[in-house]
Scaffold this motif. Sequence first.
Motif, PDB file in Angstrom:
ATOM      1  N   GLN A   1      37.809  39.412  44.778  1.00  9.75           N
ATOM      2  CA  GLN A   1      36.405  39.706  45.058  1.00  9.75           C
ATOM      3  C   GLN A   1      35.688  40.215  43.815  1.00  9.75           C
ATOM      4  OE1 GLN A   1      36.235  42.462  48.344  1.00  9.75           O
ATOM      5  NE2 GLN A   1      37.266  41.059  49.752  1.00  9.75           N
ATOM      6  N   LEU A   2      36.320  41.149  43.105  1.00 11.11           N
ATOM      7  CA  LEU A   2      35.706  41.714  41.903  1.00 11.11           C
ATOM      8  C   LEU A   2      35.541  40.659  40.815  1.00 11.11           C
ATOM      9  CD1 LEU A   2      37.423  45.232  41.606  1.00 11.11           C
ATOM     10  CD2 LEU A   2      35.259  44.622  42.711  1.00 11.11           C
ATOM     11  N   TYR A   3      36.516  39.746  40.741  1.00 12.53           N
ATOM     12  CA  TYR A   3      36.403  38.666  39.769  1.00 12.53           C
ATOM     13  C   TYR A   3      35.194  37.785  40.107  1.00 12.53           C
ATOM     14  CZ  TYR A   3      37.814  34.972  36.529  1.00 12.53           C
ATOM     15  OH  TYR A   3      37.845  34.061  35.490  1.00 12.53           O
TER      16      TYR A   3
ATOM     17  N   CYS B   1      42.693  35.744  35.488  1.00 15.27           N
ATOM     18  CA  CYS B   1      43.138  36.572  36.612  1.00 15.27           C
ATOM     19  C   CYS B   1      43.992  35.701  37.524  1.00 15.27           C
ATOM     20  CB  CYS B   1      41.943  37.148  37.370  1.00 15.27           C
ATOM     21  SG  CYS B   1      42.391  38.316  38.673  1.00 15.27           S
ATOM     22  N   HIS B   2      45.289  35.972  37.545  1.00  8.65           N
ATOM     23  CA  HIS B   2      46.247  35.192  38.333  1.00  8.65           C
ATOM     24  C   HIS B   2      46.729  36.034  39.500  1.00  8.65           C
ATOM     25  CE1 HIS B   2      46.386  33.806  34.128  1.00  8.65           C
ATOM     26  NE2 HIS B   2      46.617  32.599  34.621  1.00  8.65           N
ATOM     27  N   LEU B   3      46.447  35.593  40.715  1.00  7.12           N
ATOM     28  CA  LEU B   3      46.771  36.380  41.905  1.00  7.12           C
ATOM     29  C   LEU B   3      48.166  36.041  42.449  1.00  7.12           C
ATOM     30  CD1 LEU B   3      43.323  36.290  43.742  1.00  7.12           C
ATOM     31  CD2 LEU B   3      44.163  37.925  42.038  1.00  7.12           C
ATOM     32  N   TYR B   4      48.766  37.026  43.101  1.00  6.27           N
ATOM     33  CA  TYR B   4      50.155  36.947  43.574  1.00  6.27           C
ATOM     34  C   TYR B   4      50.229  36.699  45.082  1.00  6.27           C
ATOM     35  CZ  TYR B   4      55.153  38.206  43.025  1.00  6.27           C
ATOM     36  OH  TYR B   4      56.527  38.193  42.954  1.00  6.27           O
TER      37      TYR B   4
ATOM     38  N   ALA C   1      41.738  49.394  37.148  1.00  4.52           N
ATOM     39  CA  ALA C   1      40.885  49.789  36.023  1.00  4.52           C
ATOM     40  C   ALA C   1      41.194  48.969  34.774  1.00  4.52           C
ATOM     41  CB  ALA C   1      41.050  51.279  35.733  1.00  4.52           C
ATOM     42  N   GLU C   2      42.445  48.558  34.638  1.00  4.13           N
ATOM     43  CA  GLU C   2      42.783  47.689  33.508  1.00  4.13           C
ATOM     44  C   GLU C   2      42.137  46.316  33.681  1.00  4.13           C
ATOM     45  OE1 GLU C   2      43.889  46.838  29.886  1.00  4.13           O
ATOM     46  OE2 GLU C   2      44.306  48.798  30.804  1.00  4.13           O
ATOM     47  N   LEU C   3      42.060  45.849  34.916  1.00  2.52           N
ATOM     48  CA  LEU C   3      41.422  44.552  35.177  1.00  2.52           C
ATOM     49  C   LEU C   3      39.948  44.570  34.778  1.00  2.52           C
ATOM     50  CD1 LEU C   3      42.891  43.570  38.676  1.00  2.52           C
ATOM     51  CD2 LEU C   3      43.711  42.943  36.416  1.00  2.52           C
ATOM     52  N   THR C   4      39.305  45.720  34.977  1.00  4.92           N
ATOM     53  CA  THR C   4      37.876  45.822  34.648  1.00  4.92           C
ATOM     54  C   THR C   4      37.640  46.376  33.246  1.00  4.92           C
ATOM     55  OG1 THR C   4      37.756  48.010  35.699  1.00  4.92           O
ATOM     56  CG2 THR C   4      37.183  46.087  37.063  1.00  4.92           C
TER      57      THR C   4
END
Length: 350
Positions: A57-59, A68-71, A113-116
């Motif tokens: 969602q944030l992406y 951004c690779h989702l699991y 927070a690292e993702l953003t």
Amino acid sequence: MAAAKKTNSGTGARSASRSRGAAKSAAPAIIEFDKDQELHAYREMLLIRRFEEKAGQLYGMGLIGGFCHLYIGQEAVVVGMQMAKVDGDQMITGYRDHGHMLAMDLDPKGVMAELTGRRGGLSKGKGGSMHMFSKEKHFYGGHGIVGAQVSLGTGLGFANQYRENGNVAMAFFGDGASNQGQVYESFNMAQLWKLPVVYVIENNKYGMGTSVERSSATTDLSQRGASFGIPGEQVDGMDVRAVMAASEKALEHCRSGKGPYILEMVTYRYRGHSMSDPAKYRSKDEVQKMRTEHDPIEQVRKRLIDAGWASEDDLKSIDKEIRARVAEAAEFAQTDPEPDASELYTDILL
């Protein structure tokens, strides 16, 4: 964790003579979980699922940049292995790494927070989705170069052997990365020196947008170490019990000084390779069939209810609690300050 009883595994066992005496290892019986184990697996997998949904969602809102690779769909693999390891065992993986960090008990706030790109991120906001680490939790990344983590994980195994600490390194990589040359160089070294490394091939059927059948001459990836004499087995990576059983066996093999072991976790990702991938190379029916018949979280949910260990309301409460925790992490990831410009000149190796 101890288990009270075991039943026959549905994965079956096939054996054949291999070079240097290696053979396809028989899959161990599936461990029947007790109530605490089922609830633990449910909570851990659901946390990963809800976290990844929120990250997606944030992406989509433009708050996460880069890759951004989702699991989503593969949660049973890392949770089952986490349940089998002991303190001090290390994990290292590729770019689809959020789930591994959460399974290693890293704070969801720090991961999000690292993702953003925020100051409170696990790499101070400088690594992003693919590059996060925690020496304290024995998690060594997060690596963007395909297959690079395999040789690094082999190095972790060498360090364990050198220090005689009894720990095992778990190196995760995908079906696509299994064709990399450095993977075979690592296999050779690990078997030659009998290093304590479990090589975990997360075969989610598609290396980026290409199916494993189209990209690999041999699709039984558990036998990729046969020419080196490394034992391996295929595991139902959608069943957390099968994963834990196979992981316990592999970790004990390595810990006892017998050298490396290969586990092919046959799993499935529900989303595209990354957030920029529309996944048009497979049908919606194929994805829906996996969700309906093999979802790792739904399997645990059904067992909890059937055994009378949890009610629908109990599981809704767990979901509500986890959603709140993930929402808190997302809020932190949007309000925490960005790194100071001076951070551009720190943590640099010359």
